[in-house]
Design a protein around this motif. Structure first.
Motif, PDB file in Angstrom:
ATOM      1  N   LEU A  96     -15.153 -67.121  68.634  1.00 23.73           N
ATOM      2  CA  LEU A  96     -13.769 -66.662  68.655  1.00 23.73           C
ATOM      3  C   LEU A  96     -12.974 -67.247  69.817  1.00 23.73           C
ATOM      4  N   VAL A  97     -13.645 -67.432  70.955  1.00 21.62           N
ATOM      5  CA  VAL A  97     -12.982 -68.052  72.104  1.00 21.62           C
ATOM      6  C   VAL A  97     -12.580 -69.475  71.753  1.00 21.62           C
ATOM      7  N   GLY A  98     -13.466 -70.188  71.094  1.00 20.85           N
ATOM      8  CA  GLY A  98     -13.149 -71.552  70.672  1.00 20.85           C
ATOM      9  C   GLY A  98     -12.001 -71.593  69.688  1.00 20.85           C
ATOM     10  N   GLN A  99     -11.950 -70.624  68.787  1.00 24.66           N
ATOM     11  CA  GLN A  99     -10.867 -70.565  67.807  1.00 24.66           C
ATOM     12  C   GLN A  99      -9.512 -70.347  68.473  1.00 24.66           C
ATOM     13  N   ALA A 100      -9.522 -69.702  69.636  1.00 25.16           N
ATOM     14  CA  ALA A 100      -8.266 -69.378  70.336  1.00 25.16           C
ATOM     15  C   ALA A 100      -7.813 -70.478  71.289  1.00 25.16           C
ATOM     16  N   THR A 101      -8.475 -71.631  71.274  1.00 24.50           N
ATOM     17  CA  THR A 101      -8.153 -72.718  72.208  1.00 24.50           C
ATOM     18  C   THR A 101      -6.650 -73.003  72.255  1.00 24.50           C
ATOM     19  N   GLY A 102      -6.104 -72.986  73.462  1.00 22.18           N
ATOM     20  CA  GLY A 102      -4.688 -73.249  73.659  1.00 22.18           C
ATOM     21  C   GLY A 102      -3.811 -72.036  73.465  1.00 22.18           C
ATOM     22  N   GLY A 103      -4.376 -70.987  72.842  1.00 22.32           N
ATOM     23  CA  GLY A 103      -3.593 -69.800  72.542  1.00 22.32           C
ATOM     24  C   GLY A 103      -4.058 -68.574  73.288  1.00 22.32           C
ATOM     25  N   THR A 104      -4.195 -67.476  72.556  1.00 22.11           N
ATOM     26  CA  THR A 104      -4.512 -66.182  73.163  1.00 22.11           C
ATOM     27  C   THR A 104      -5.632 -65.500  72.388  1.00 22.11           C
ATOM     28  N   ARG A 131     -21.150 -71.128  77.892  1.00 19.36           N
ATOM     29  CA  ARG A 131     -22.131 -71.859  77.091  1.00 19.36           C
ATOM     30  C   ARG A 131     -22.310 -71.151  75.761  1.00 19.36           C
ATOM     31  N   ARG A 132     -22.404 -71.914  74.706  1.00 16.37           N
ATOM     32  CA  ARG A 132     -22.703 -71.331  73.410  1.00 16.37           C
ATOM     33  C   ARG A 132     -24.153 -70.868  73.394  1.00 16.37           C
ATOM     34  N   VAL A 133     -24.428 -69.830  72.622  1.00 11.13           N
ATOM     35  CA  VAL A 133     -25.791 -69.336  72.501  1.00 11.13           C
ATOM     36  C   VAL A 133     -26.680 -70.465  71.956  1.00 11.13           C
ATOM     37  N   GLY A 134     -27.747 -70.737  72.681  1.00 13.08           N
ATOM     38  CA  GLY A 134     -28.649 -71.812  72.272  1.00 13.08           C
ATOM     39  C   GLY A 134     -28.226 -73.181  72.739  1.00 13.08           C
ATOM     40  N   GLY A 135     -27.105 -73.269  73.452  1.00 15.80           N
ATOM     41  CA  GLY A 135     -26.605 -74.557  73.925  1.00 15.80           C
ATOM     42  C   GLY A 135     -26.819 -74.728  75.421  1.00 15.80           C
ATOM     43  N   GLY A 136     -26.835 -75.967  75.866  1.00 13.68           N
ATOM     44  CA  GLY A 136     -27.044 -76.239  77.283  1.00 13.68           C
ATOM     45  C   GLY A 136     -25.799 -76.726  77.977  1.00 13.68           C
ATOM     46  N   SER A 137     -24.825 -77.235  77.210  1.00 12.14           N
ATOM     47  CA  SER A 137     -23.617 -77.802  77.790  1.00 12.14           C
ATOM     48  C   SER A 137     -22.648 -76.702  78.241  1.00 12.14           C
ATOM     49  N   LEU A 138     -22.039 -76.931  79.389  1.00 13.01           N
ATOM     50  CA  LEU A 138     -21.029 -76.014  79.905  1.00 13.01           C
ATOM     51  C   LEU A 138     -19.680 -76.419  79.323  1.00 13.01           C
ATOM     52  N   LEU A 139     -19.028 -75.526  78.619  1.00  8.86           N
ATOM     53  CA  LEU A 139     -17.753 -75.808  77.964  1.00  8.86           C
ATOM     54  C   LEU A 139     -16.612 -75.121  78.707  1.00  8.86           C
ATOM     55  N   GLN A 140     -15.455 -75.725  78.661  1.00  8.46           N
ATOM     56  CA  GLN A 140     -14.275 -75.126  79.291  1.00  8.46           C
ATOM     57  C   GLN A 140     -13.161 -75.065  78.264  1.00  8.46           C
ATOM     58  N   VAL A 141     -12.397 -73.983  78.296  1.00  7.97           N
ATOM     59  CA  VAL A 141     -11.345 -73.794  77.305  1.00  7.97           C
ATOM     60  C   VAL A 141     -10.093 -73.257  77.979  1.00  7.97           C
ATOM     61  N   ASP A 142      -8.957 -73.691  77.465  1.00  9.13           N
ATOM     62  CA  ASP A 142      -7.676 -73.189  77.940  1.00  9.13           C
ATOM     63  C   ASP A 142      -7.258 -72.066  76.999  1.00  9.13           C
ATOM     64  N   VAL A 143      -7.384 -70.824  77.425  1.00 12.23           N
ATOM     65  CA  VAL A 143      -7.040 -69.680  76.587  1.00 12.23           C
ATOM     66  C   VAL A 143      -6.580 -68.528  77.469  1.00 12.23           C
ATOM     67  N   ARG A 144      -5.591 -67.802  76.979  1.00  8.78           N
ATOM     68  CA  ARG A 144      -5.139 -66.608  77.686  1.00  8.78           C
ATOM     69  C   ARG A 144      -5.883 -65.401  77.141  1.00  8.78           C
ATOM     70  N   VAL A 145      -6.230 -64.474  78.014  1.00  8.33           N
ATOM     71  CA  VAL A 145      -6.987 -63.294  77.615  1.00  8.33           C
ATOM     72  C   VAL A 145      -6.129 -62.035  77.774  1.00  8.33           C
ATOM     73  N   LEU A 146      -5.975 -61.314  76.669  1.00  8.50           N
ATOM     74  CA  LEU A 146      -5.333 -60.004  76.679  1.00  8.50           C
ATOM     75  C   LEU A 146      -6.378 -58.996  76.217  1.00  8.50           C
ATOM     76  N   VAL A 147      -6.445 -57.863  76.865  1.00  4.09           N
ATOM     77  CA  VAL A 147      -7.425 -56.839  76.480  1.00  4.09           C
ATOM     78  C   VAL A 147      -6.730 -55.490  76.356  1.00  4.09           C
ATOM     79  N   ALA A 148      -7.359 -54.576  75.615  1.00  8.68           N
ATOM     80  CA  ALA A 148      -6.766 -53.252  75.436  1.00  8.68           C
ATOM     81  C   ALA A 148      -7.859 -52.210  75.314  1.00  8.68           C
ATOM     82  N   SER A 149      -7.500 -50.979  75.673  1.00 10.66           N
ATOM     83  CA  SER A 149      -8.424 -49.867  75.554  1.00 10.66           C
ATOM     84  C   SER A 149      -7.645 -48.560  75.533  1.00 10.66           C
ATOM     85  N   ASN A 150      -8.160 -47.587  74.760  1.00 15.68           N
ATOM     86  CA  ASN A 150      -7.576 -46.248  74.817  1.00 15.68           C
ATOM     87  C   ASN A 150      -8.415 -45.324  75.677  1.00 15.68           C
ATOM     88  N   ALA A 151      -9.445 -45.901  76.326  1.00 14.86           N
ATOM     89  CA  ALA A 151     -10.324 -45.126  77.205  1.00 14.86           C
ATOM     90  C   ALA A 151      -9.847 -45.234  78.651  1.00 14.86           C
TER      91      ALA A 151
END
Length: 343
Positions: A96-104, A131-151
């Motif tokens: 999902l992080v990869g899918q959000a590349t450049g976005g949010t 790193r992806r599960v099972g992968g060895g390469s370190l990946l970097q992505v440009d993505v903004r993170v928004l989070v939410a909680s009702n707790a």
């Protein structure tokens, strides 16, 4: 249509206007935002408004319900995996992080993440590398993170059920959405807006709120907030024959004993109703007939949303403006398969 209406930010109360002003400011600041608020206050709506009001608007917005992620697959879902990383990994996934590349990426119910997933997210937030599960390469992505909680994340952190260091990382910017009971007058505005949308959706003539309906909306606390109001308006729109909705059935259900007796002319009309109508009513109780009609609507609606989404449960939930877990319960309730057909 103004920008706020475009993003479905409807309201005129000072409390809501303050939240909207913060949303507009945060849209111009490319930083992590923690959105707090009770269930049904519109946290995903706010997240979308922040994204689509920002310079990332032309890039993907990827909503994720953390509470719906399988515990054993959280890291794989978020960060992807290589082929063969685990038993069912027949193909590689960018996550999902990869899918959000450049976005949010919007992580709702962030408090539902497991301790292991919290640690992985903390590492990612430090420099946007993973790193992806099972992968060895370190990946970097440009993505903004928004989070939410009702707790109450502070309370969870004190109880060691949520990482304090992760909370610091997430709370770069904070936004609190007020519950509907703290927004005087906004309930009626929202209901009117919902009625316009429903008239367009079902291609019917416009419906209005009766003064009795408006009074009820103003006087009720709405513990489920906007989502509860929306469900009530939707149901009454479909089930009521009134041109101006009085919300009488909802008042009787939510505030029993608070509804005055029907006006004399209504009783008179009922008394003069054709005998066949009375006989038909005797065949089944009003409650049963109503429950059957609602169930038929829910089944049809869920099937239609699944069909529109090509069987994708998450997409269908987004189309219906429901949380994935709630929509999934309806799918299971009516035994509807992934393609929207009867299982």
């Amino acid at each position: 249509m103004d920008a706020n209406s475009r993003f479905d930010l409807v309201g005129a109360s000072p409390q809501f206007r303050k939240a909207v002003a913060q949303i507009q400011r945060m849209a111009s600041i490319d930083a992590t935002v923690l959105i707090a608020g009770e269930t049904g206050t519109g946290k995903e709506v706010a997240a979308r408004a922040i994204h689509y009001g920002s310079e990332r608007a032309h890039k993907p917005f990827v909503p994720v319900n953390c509470g719906a992620l399988a515990e054993s697959l959280v890291e794989s879902e978020l960060f992807g995996h290589e082929r063969g990383a685990f038993t069912d990994a027949k193909t590689a996934s960018i996550g999902l992080v990869g899918q959000a590349t450049g976005g949010t990426i919007f992580l709702d119910e962030i408090d539902a993440l497991t301790p292991k997933a919290q640690a992985a997210l903390l590492r990612f937030l430090q420099d946007r590398t993973y790193r992806r599960v099972g992968g060895g390469s370190l990946l970097q992505v440009d993505v903004r993170v928004l989070v939410a909680s009702n707790a109450d994340l502070d309370a969870l952190a004190r109880e060691r059920r949520f990482r304090q260091d992760l909370l610091y990382r997430l709370r770069v910017l904070s936004l609190r959405l007020p519950p509907l009971r703290e927004r005087p007058g906004d309930g009626v505005l929202l209901a009117r807006n919902m009625l316009k949308r429903l008239s367009h959706q079902y291609r019917t003539h416009a419906r209005e709120l009766h003064a009795e309906g408006e009074d009820f909306i103003r006087g009720y606390d709405w513990p489920g907030n906007i989502r509860e109001l929306e469900n009530v308006i939707h149901r009454e729109f479909l089930m009521s024959d009134d041109e101006a909705l009085r919300l009488r059935e909802t008042r009787e259900e939510l505030m029993p004993g608070d509804v005055a007796a029907a006006p004399a002319e209504t009783a008179s009309t009922s008394a003069s109703a054709p005998e066949s109508t009375v006989a038909d009513a005797d065949c089944t109780s009003f409650k049963d007939a109503k429950a059957k009609a609602v169930a038929e609507f829910e089944r049809s609606y869920v099937r239609e949303m699944l069909a529109r989404a090509g069987g994708n449960l998450s997409q269908a939930a987004r189309l219906s403006n429901q949380e994935r877990s709630a929509f999934g319960k309806l799918v299971r309730k009516y035994r509807l398969g992934g393609e929207g057909q009867v299982a």
